[in-house]
Scaffold this motif. Structure first.
Motif, PDB file in Angstrom:
ATOM      1  N   PHE A 172      76.651  54.757  76.479  1.00 16.64           N
ATOM      2  CA  PHE A 172      75.557  54.379  77.390  1.00 16.64           C
ATOM      3  C   PHE A 172      75.496  52.858  77.585  1.00 16.64           C
ATOM      4  N   LEU A 173      75.613  52.109  76.471  1.00 16.70           N
ATOM      5  CA  LEU A 173      75.566  50.646  76.575  1.00 16.70           C
ATOM      6  C   LEU A 173      76.780  50.097  77.317  1.00 16.70           C
ATOM      7  N   SER A 174      77.943  50.700  77.125  1.00 20.88           N
ATOM      8  CA  SER A 174      79.119  50.194  77.831  1.00 20.88           C
ATOM      9  C   SER A 174      79.024  50.488  79.325  1.00 20.88           C
ATOM     10  N   ASP A 175      78.374  51.579  79.687  1.00 26.53           N
ATOM     11  CA  ASP A 175      78.226  51.905  81.104  1.00 26.53           C
ATOM     12  C   ASP A 175      77.072  51.159  81.761  1.00 26.53           C
ATOM     13  N   TYR A 176      75.958  51.056  81.073  1.00 26.91           N
ATOM     14  CA  TYR A 176      74.738  50.518  81.691  1.00 26.91           C
ATOM     15  C   TYR A 176      74.174  49.314  80.943  1.00 26.91           C
ATOM     16  N   GLY A 177      74.989  48.619  80.184  1.00 24.53           N
ATOM     17  CA  GLY A 177      74.508  47.502  79.359  1.00 24.53           C
ATOM     18  C   GLY A 177      73.944  46.350  80.173  1.00 24.53           C
ATOM     19  N   TRP A 178      74.666  45.945  81.225  1.00 23.70           N
ATOM     20  CA  TRP A 178      74.195  44.816  82.033  1.00 23.70           C
ATOM     21  C   TRP A 178      72.917  45.180  82.767  1.00 23.70           C
ATOM     22  N   TYR A 179      72.840  46.420  83.240  1.00 24.82           N
ATOM     23  CA  TYR A 179      71.615  46.849  83.909  1.00 24.82           C
ATOM     24  C   TYR A 179      70.437  46.829  82.939  1.00 24.82           C
ATOM     25  N   LEU A 180      70.687  47.256  81.729  1.00 22.64           N
ATOM     26  CA  LEU A 180      69.637  47.264  80.714  1.00 22.64           C
ATOM     27  C   LEU A 180      69.199  45.841  80.371  1.00 22.64           C
ATOM     28  N   LEU A 181      70.154  44.929  80.283  1.00 22.54           N
ATOM     29  CA  LEU A 181      69.825  43.533  79.996  1.00 22.54           C
ATOM     30  C   LEU A 181      68.991  42.926  81.114  1.00 22.54           C
ATOM     31  N   PHE A 182      69.386  43.128  82.366  1.00 24.14           N
ATOM     32  CA  PHE A 182      68.615  42.595  83.495  1.00 24.14           C
ATOM     33  C   PHE A 182      67.234  43.218  83.564  1.00 24.14           C
ATOM     34  N   LEU A 183      67.134  44.490  83.223  1.00 21.84           N
ATOM     35  CA  LEU A 183      65.836  45.164  83.219  1.00 21.84           C
ATOM     36  C   LEU A 183      64.924  44.554  82.163  1.00 21.84           C
ATOM     37  N   LEU A 187      75.671  57.413  67.456  1.00 16.33           N
ATOM     38  CA  LEU A 187      76.431  56.184  67.682  1.00 16.33           C
ATOM     39  C   LEU A 187      77.409  56.290  68.847  1.00 16.33           C
ATOM     40  N   PRO A 188      78.222  57.293  68.992  1.00 15.84           N
ATOM     41  CA  PRO A 188      79.142  57.340  70.145  1.00 15.84           C
ATOM     42  C   PRO A 188      78.417  57.453  71.482  1.00 15.84           C
ATOM     43  N   ASN A 244      75.071  66.142  59.465  1.00 13.10           N
ATOM     44  CA  ASN A 244      74.672  64.996  60.303  1.00 13.10           C
ATOM     45  C   ASN A 244      73.283  64.470  59.931  1.00 13.10           C
ATOM     46  N   GLN A 245      73.031  64.290  58.685  1.00  9.39           N
ATOM     47  CA  GLN A 245      71.757  63.739  58.258  1.00  9.39           C
ATOM     48  C   GLN A 245      71.717  62.224  58.446  1.00  9.39           C
ATOM     49  N   ASP A 246      72.844  61.553  58.549  1.00 14.90           N
ATOM     50  CA  ASP A 246      72.869  60.100  58.645  1.00 14.90           C
ATOM     51  C   ASP A 246      72.825  59.593  60.084  1.00 14.90           C
ATOM     52  N   MET A 247      72.630  60.437  61.069  1.00 14.62           N
ATOM     53  CA  MET A 247      72.479  60.072  62.482  1.00 14.62           C
ATOM     54  C   MET A 247      73.746  59.425  63.060  1.00 14.62           C
ATOM     55  N   SER A 248      74.876  59.648  62.499  1.00 14.32           N
ATOM     56  CA  SER A 248      76.122  59.083  63.013  1.00 14.32           C
ATOM     57  C   SER A 248      76.542  59.747  64.322  1.00 14.32           C
TER      58      SER A 248
END
Length: 186
Positions: free
Chosen positions: A31-42, A25-26, A18-22
Motif C-alpha cells: 500500500f505504501l509503495s503504491d500510494y505513499g506519495w499521495y498519503l504524504l501529500f494528504l 507487513l506485506p 499469526n499472533q505476531d501480526m507479520s
C-alpha cells in the motif's frame, strides 16, 4: 469432540497462528509503495488546513475585543486626531525642506549669474576669464602667462585621408577576398 454428527472441533487444542501480526507487513508495504506519495501529500495538506483553521479561530477570538475598541467613538476620534497631527507635522517638514532647496537653488543661480557677469567684464577688458581668478590673487603671474607657447609640430602617424575600410591605405598588406568558384586542378 464429535466427529460424525455434530462436528464440533475444539479450537483450544489447535495452536493459533499469526499472533505476531507479520501478515500485515506485506500488505502495508504494498500500500505504501503504491500510494505513499499521495498519503504524504494528504498528511501535509491536513496539517496545513489545521494550522489555517486554528489561526482563524484564534483571530476570531481576538476580533470582538478589537472591534469593540474600534467602535469606541472617543478612541476613534483620538486616533484620527493623532493621524492628522502626524500628517501635518510631515507636511511642515516637507515644506521646510522645499523652501530650503528653493533658497539653495536661488543662491546657486545668483552665483552663476555673478560669475557670468565677471567673465563678461573680464573679456571686455581683454583678460582671460580662466586666468581671472588667478589674476585677482597674483597679477604678476597673470601677465607672464599671457604669452603663447609655440606648438610643437608632430608628424601624425597616418595621413588625414586614411580609412581602414577603403583598402588603399595599407601599402603592401592589403586584404583581398578569396576567389569564388571551384578550384582548378587536374
Amino acid at each position: 469432540m464429535e466427529a460424525d454428527g455434530g462436528a464440533r472441533v475444539r479450537y483450544e487444542d489447535v495452536p493459533p497462528q499469526n499472533q505476531d501480526m507479520s501478515f500485515i507487513l506485506p500488505s502495508v508495504s504494498v500500500f505504501l509503495s503504491d500510494y505513499g506519495w499521495y498519503l504524504l501529500f494528504l498528511c501535509v495538506g491536513v496539517y496545513l488546513l489545521i494550522q489555517h483553521l486554528s489561526k482563524n479561530r484564534s483571530w476570531e477570538n481576538q476580533s470582538p475585543s478589537v472591534s469593540a475598541a474600534n467602535q469606541d467613538p472617543l478612541s476613534v476620534a483620538r486616533r484620527q486626531e493623532a493621524l492628522e497631527a502626524s500628517r501635518q507635522r510631515m507636511q511642515e517638514e516637507l515644506d521646510a525642506r522645499a523652501a530650503e532647496f528653493k533658497e539653495k537653488q536661488l543662491r546657486l543661480e545668483e552665483e552663476k549669474r555673478r560669475q557670468k557677469i565677471e567673465i563678461w567684464e573680464s573679456m571686455k577688458e581683454g583678460k582671460s576669464y580662466k586666468g581671472n581668478a588667478k589674476a585677482e590673487h597674483n597679477t604678476e603671474e597673470a601677465t607672464s602667462s599671457t604669452f603663447l607657447k609655440p606648438k610643437t609640430d608632430k608628424k601624425s602617424l597616418r595621413n588625414n585621408g586614411y580609412n581602414p575600410l577603403s583598402g588603399d591605405g595599407g601599402g603592401t598588406c592589403s586584404w583581398r577576398p578569396g576567389r569564388r568558384g571551384p578550384f582548378a586542378g587536374g
